[in-house]
Design an enzyme around this catalytic site. Sequence first.
Site, mmCIF file in Angstrom:
data_model
loop_
_atom_site.group_PDB
_atom_site.id
_atom_site.type_symbol
_atom_site.label_atom_id
_atom_site.label_comp_id
_atom_site.label_asym_id
_atom_site.label_seq_id
_atom_site.Cartn_x
_atom_site.Cartn_y
_atom_site.Cartn_z
ATOM 1 N N THR A 14 -15.942 -25.178 -27.364
ATOM 2 C CA THR A 14 -15.889 -26.197 -28.254
ATOM 3 C C THR A 14 -16.731 -27.253 -28.180
ATOM 4 O O THR A 14 -17.524 -27.880 -29.106
ATOM 5 C CB THR A 14 -14.457 -26.453 -28.378
ATOM 6 O OG1 THR A 14 -13.633 -25.303 -29.072
ATOM 7 C CG2 THR A 14 -14.282 -27.616 -29.410
ATOM 8 N N ASP A 68 -18.240 -18.709 -27.186
ATOM 9 C CA ASP A 68 -16.969 -18.966 -27.215
ATOM 10 C C ASP A 68 -16.603 -18.196 -26.063
ATOM 11 O O ASP A 68 -16.592 -17.099 -25.679
ATOM 12 C CB ASP A 68 -16.273 -18.365 -28.404
ATOM 13 C CG ASP A 68 -14.903 -18.840 -28.537
ATOM 14 O OD1 ASP A 68 -14.474 -19.460 -29.839
ATOM 15 O OD2 ASP A 68 -14.017 -18.434 -27.665
ATOM 16 N N SER A 69 -15.728 -18.886 -25.176
ATOM 17 C CA SER A 69 -15.254 -18.325 -23.949
ATOM 18 C C SER A 69 -14.512 -17.066 -23.901
ATOM 19 O O SER A 69 -14.118 -16.317 -23.226
ATOM 20 C CB SER A 69 -14.569 -19.341 -22.906
ATOM 21 O OG SER A 69 -13.402 -19.621 -23.490
ATOM 22 N N SER A 70 -13.731 -16.877 -25.319
ATOM 23 C CA SER A 70 -12.800 -15.751 -25.546
ATOM 24 C C SER A 70 -13.783 -14.596 -25.533
ATOM 25 O O SER A 70 -13.408 -13.306 -25.207
ATOM 26 C CB SER A 70 -12.335 -15.756 -26.951
ATOM 27 O OG SER A 70 -13.261 -15.936 -27.719
ATOM 28 N N THR A 100 -12.486 -23.424 -23.433
ATOM 29 C CA THR A 100 -11.078 -23.890 -22.678
ATOM 30 C C THR A 100 -10.393 -22.440 -22.722
ATOM 31 O O THR A 100 -9.442 -22.515 -21.951
ATOM 32 C CB THR A 100 -10.424 -24.951 -23.534
ATOM 33 O OG1 THR A 100 -10.259 -24.631 -24.952
ATOM 34 C CG2 THR A 100 -11.083 -26.465 -23.390
ATOM 35 N N ASP A 101 -10.609 -21.697 -23.670
ATOM 36 C CA ASP A 101 -9.774 -20.463 -23.877
ATOM 37 C C ASP A 101 -9.486 -19.743 -22.564
ATOM 38 O O ASP A 101 -8.418 -19.346 -22.124
ATOM 39 C CB ASP A 101 -10.324 -19.456 -24.758
ATOM 40 C CG ASP A 101 -9.753 -20.167 -26.316
ATOM 41 O OD1 ASP A 101 -9.193 -21.076 -26.462
ATOM 42 O OD2 ASP A 101 -10.235 -19.507 -27.181
ATOM 43 N N THR A 176 -3.634 -23.807 -16.019
ATOM 44 C CA THR A 176 -3.299 -22.994 -17.135
ATOM 45 C C THR A 176 -3.515 -23.678 -18.522
ATOM 46 O O THR A 176 -3.452 -24.931 -18.660
ATOM 47 C CB THR A 176 -2.076 -22.185 -16.966
ATOM 48 O OG1 THR A 176 -1.948 -21.019 -17.896
ATOM 49 C CG2 THR A 176 -0.708 -22.988 -17.488
ATOM 50 N N GLN A 287 7.398 -14.665 -15.900
ATOM 51 C CA GLN A 287 6.988 -15.317 -17.280
ATOM 52 C C GLN A 287 7.156 -16.946 -17.531
ATOM 53 O O GLN A 287 6.722 -17.629 -18.432
ATOM 54 C CB GLN A 287 7.836 -14.668 -18.098
ATOM 55 C CG GLN A 287 7.471 -13.323 -18.444
ATOM 56 C CD GLN A 287 8.241 -12.386 -19.441
ATOM 57 O OE1 GLN A 287 9.192 -13.042 -20.199
ATOM 58 N NE2 GLN A 287 8.302 -11.029 -19.195
ATOM 59 N N CYS A 288 8.150 -17.315 -16.403
ATOM 60 C CA CYS A 288 8.398 -18.774 -16.414
ATOM 61 C C CYS A 288 7.021 -19.641 -16.032
ATOM 62 O O CYS A 288 6.458 -19.374 -15.021
ATOM 63 C CB CYS A 288 9.235 -19.203 -15.659
ATOM 64 S SG CYS A 288 10.884 -18.321 -16.015
HETATM 65 N N1 ASP Z 1 -12.646 -20.958 -28.381
HETATM 66 C C1 ASP Z 1 -12.990 -22.226 -27.896
HETATM 67 C C2 ASP Z 1 -13.590 -21.367 -26.246
HETATM 68 O O1 ASP Z 1 -12.812 -21.094 -25.408
HETATM 69 C C3 ASP Z 1 -11.965 -23.040 -27.245
HETATM 70 C C4 ASP Z 1 -12.468 -24.258 -26.564
HETATM 71 O O2 ASP Z 1 -13.383 -24.451 -26.039
HETATM 72 O O3 ASP Z 1 -11.682 -25.388 -26.686
HETATM 73 O O4 ASP Z 1 -14.797 -21.238 -26.279
#
Ligand code: ASP
Length: 351
Positions: A14, A68-70, A100-101, A176, A287-288
């Site tokens: 982002t 996008d890191s996804s 951030t993802d 995380t 999971q916690c």
């Molecule tokens: N979808 C974005 C990514 O991970 C989200 C971000 O950077 O905040 O590339």
Amino acid sequence: MPEARVFILYTGGTIGMGHLDPAIPHSPLVPKSWEELQHFMPSIQPNGYFPLTKGIEFEYHSFDEVMDSSQFNTGHWKMMAEEIEKRYDDFDGFIIIHGTDTMAYTASGLSFMFENLAKPVVLTGSQLPISHSRTDAVNNLSNAIHVAAAKAFDLDLIPEVCVCFNDKLLRGNRSTKASTNDFDGFISPNYQPLAELEEKIKIRKEYVLNQPTGNFLTQTELNINVIEIGLFPGMRPDLLRKLVIDDEVDGLILKTYGSGNAPCSDEFVSVLRKAHDNGTHIMFISQCLQGGVEMGKYNASSPFQNLGIISGGDMTPEAALAKMMFVLGLRKSYSETRFMLQQNLVGERSI
Ligand code: ASP
């Protein structure tokens, strides 16, 4: 002589995004080039604050395809590791600009891939693009520069892969992503922040890893025949069986309830027994968000202790996954692999 040399690797996220169609404000966000991003960061320009006043020299490199890191896979972790390895001796610190993802996954992966890391590798990004009037990008990037160029600011050196976000520095393999929109996007639920970057920068040395003594090296061979599955009430053991009774699954991470509890039915236990007998390394994590697995605390985890299931302690799911890929990638014997999976390798677990 510069006060410090910092290498910045831009991978996307982002922080450098803009709208696909600039004329349509709600069109999807897509990554833009490093040239566009750095334009909004005057302090790193040759006549800006960091080079001019603090004597910091920067070098930049951008992924050919910023993303996008996804969209990242472990091949991208490897590319990041190699870009740093190539320049390791020439720089005092490294910054990876990242979405951030999956930032916590990459940070976890790199923390295992770098052995004897003696310099800071700081991942940062932002919730709002750097071109936005209320962006958090400038603050996050400026903070990351302080950590990476520690000696130019008389700060203690942090020889770790870390995540710098919203005035906090977190150990990478403890971090995380906790919010999609809050500027305080990352947490470290089971470990104190390494530093707080408020009006004064407070580095909490007692939480920072010791400076290593051996030579720096990278180990980028990962085994990705790994799956991570979350338990839920009503999960069908026969469906789980289809997924895990397969010779290709070398590592299974189960996100169990609470302190490592799972269904004790014969069907469920027999699926895990079969996978274990097939040679799959099985690890329980919780999971916690806070705390971790303590096998045998409840009767509902007892059957699994005898199955040779490994406790993931208080590791994050990101760290557990990266560690499984890394340790299996070393291709050691079954018992050595098991042993390593239970150890604290780079500060990723305390129980
Ligand atoms: N979808 C974005 C990514 O991970 C989200 C971000 O950077 O905040 O590339």
